[in-house]
Design an enzyme around this catalytic site. Structure first.
Site, PDB file in Angstrom:
ATOM      1  N   GLY A 114     -10.593   3.436   3.515  1.00 50.27           N
ATOM      2  CA  GLY A 114     -11.577   3.082   2.500  1.00 50.27           C
ATOM      3  C   GLY A 114     -11.081   1.989   1.584  1.00 50.27           C
ATOM      4  N   LYS A 169     -12.853  -3.947   9.798  1.00 46.71           N
ATOM      5  CA  LYS A 169     -13.212  -4.702   8.592  1.00 46.71           C
ATOM      6  C   LYS A 169     -12.179  -5.789   8.306  1.00 46.71           C
ATOM      7  CE  LYS A 169     -10.076  -2.932   5.594  1.00 46.71           C
ATOM      8  NZ  LYS A 169      -9.299  -3.588   4.526  1.00 46.71           N
ATOM      9  N   LYS A 218      -4.590   0.636   8.693  1.00 44.32           N
ATOM     10  CA  LYS A 218      -5.847   0.264   9.343  1.00 44.32           C
ATOM     11  C   LYS A 218      -5.562  -0.705  10.477  1.00 44.32           C
ATOM     12  CE  LYS A 218      -8.021   0.830   4.839  1.00 44.32           C
ATOM     13  NZ  LYS A 218      -8.568   0.155   3.641  1.00 44.32           N
ATOM     14  N   GLU A 275      -3.441  -7.576   9.037  1.00 50.12           N
ATOM     15  CA  GLU A 275      -3.622  -6.671  10.179  1.00 50.12           C
ATOM     16  C   GLU A 275      -4.743  -7.127  11.112  1.00 50.12           C
ATOM     17  OE1 GLU A 275      -1.921  -4.246  11.265  1.00 50.12           O
ATOM     18  OE2 GLU A 275      -1.024  -3.032   9.686  1.00 50.12           O
ATOM     19  N   ASN A 301      -6.298 -10.307   4.475  1.00 47.97           N
ATOM     20  CA  ASN A 301      -7.021 -10.828   5.633  1.00 47.97           C
ATOM     21  C   ASN A 301      -7.946 -11.983   5.242  1.00 47.97           C
ATOM     22  OD1 ASN A 301      -6.347  -8.944   8.054  1.00 47.97           O
ATOM     23  ND2 ASN A 301      -6.606  -7.585   6.300  1.00 47.97           N
ATOM     24  N   TRP A 314       0.820  -1.205   0.000  1.00 51.61           N
ATOM     25  CA  TRP A 314       0.000   0.000   0.000  1.00 51.61           C
ATOM     26  C   TRP A 314       0.857   1.259   0.000  1.00 51.61           C
ATOM     27  CZ3 TRP A 314      -4.024   1.356  -2.081  1.00 51.61           C
ATOM     28  CH2 TRP A 314      -4.901   2.336  -1.610  1.00 51.61           C
ATOM     29  N   SER A 344      -7.179  -9.690  -1.115  1.00 49.81           N
ATOM     30  CA  SER A 344      -7.289  -9.363   0.309  1.00 49.81           C
ATOM     31  C   SER A 344      -6.391 -10.252   1.168  1.00 49.81           C
ATOM     32  CB  SER A 344      -8.742  -9.511   0.768  1.00 49.81           C
ATOM     33  OG  SER A 344      -8.839  -9.447   2.185  1.00 49.81           O
TER      34      SER A 344
END
Length: 320
Positions: free
Chosen positions: A132, A187, A102, A269, A251, A11, A249
């Protein structure tokens, strides 16, 4: 605008690439011995993108901090406090710190803006968060998305939204810093649960997970003093597609691999965030069944199929 992006991971590198693309003077800064920094500094590219020559890559933290009007931090959330100890050795007056990460600090239950607030005078060094949905793999292909910038400082968040918006990312002005941070962090925990459902072939249950997960996190946000409606915005529910369904993703992939007995090598995370949210839930007397189920699997060695089974076979109650 002079901007330094601290963190050279997936990121962080995407942020540097994006901010350069929209016309800023960008330095990308990482740890000299980190594999992702070594790759970027030697080849000017990584597994996701290629940097233009206009982006300087350095491991000189002082140089990066002194260069910047805006310092964007994108690292593992659990390492933020130790990293801030190094960052704060430089003069940060007049600079803005933007957290593009996050999580919640597991040891203290503090939101990440609170962690940074332990090191700076927010009157002199405003703090904002950038949260976001979106994946670097999509952004570099020109696939657009929407994101949120939030801060206690209204002038700063308006300025950042106006400066960072483009046809690739449409930014909204956040109105609830607590909700934006907790929603964004939570999330990832719901994403791990979604991955576990995928691993068991129960993907059709992800609709129920989304509906109940949003309610659960809304209750926590409200108990912490935020606006429960934030859970239904871009920071949380709006990020579910990217976190609960996407092949990119981390996660979701972590949860799926976990139940299949496969070691997942990349950062998820949500693992430590589940620990932090359980702490906040207990301290604020908020029931968090999904978060607690994920935590029980990851830290108490509860069988994931038993944990998920109990989650979806709880006692009858009204939906709202």
């Amino acid at each position: 605008m002079n901007i330094s992006v601290l963190g050279c991971g997936r990121w962080g590198s995407c942020i540097a690439w994006y901010l350069d693309k929209i016309g800023n003077n960008v330095i990308s800064c990482g740890l000299a011995d980190a594999p992702e920094f070594i790759q970027l500094s030697t080849t000017h590219k990584n597994d996701y993108l290629t940097f233009p020559e206009s982006i300087e890559v350095t491991s000189d933290l002082a140089k990066a901090v002194n260069h910047a009007e805006v310092i964007v931090i994108s690292i593992s959330s659990q390492h933020l406090r130790s990293y801030m100890q190094s960052i704060a050795q430089n003069n940060l007056d007049g600079k803005t710190i933007v957290l593009c990460m996050k999580g919640v600090e597991a040891a203290t239950g503090q939101r990440l803006s609170q962690v940074v607030g332990d090191f700076v005078d927010e009157e002199k060094t405003p703090i904002a968060v950038w949260v976001g949905p979106g994946h670097p793999q999509d952004y570099v292909k020109g696939i657009p998305n929407c994101m949120v910038i939030d801060s206690k400082n209204h002038e700063i968040k308006e300025k950042l939204v106006n400066s960072f918006s483009s046809s690739l990312i449409r930014f909204y002005v956040g109105t609830d810093l607590i909700g934006s941070e907790i929603g964004a962090a939570a999330k990832n925990v719901i994403g791990i649960a979604a991955g576990m459902l995928d691993g068991f072939g129960y993907a059709s249950l992800k609709g129920a997970l989304m509906a109940r997960g949003t309610r659960e996190i809304a209750r926590l946000i409200k108990a912490l003093g935020g606006n429960e409606m934030s859970a239904y915005g871009l920071c949380h529910l709006g990020d579910y597609e990217a976190t609960l369904f996407s092949k990119w993703s981390h996660n979701r992939s972590y949860g799926e691999n976990y139940v299949k007995g496969i070691k997942f090598e990349k950062l998820a995370e949500g693992v430590m965030t589940s620990k932090a949210l359980c702490k906040l839930g207990k301290e604020n007397n908020v029931e968090l069944p999904i978060v607690e189920s994920v935590y029980s699997v990851l830290f108490d060695n509860v069988d994931p199929k038993d944990a998920l089974g109990k989650l979806f076979m709880r006692s009858v109650k009204k939906e709202f």
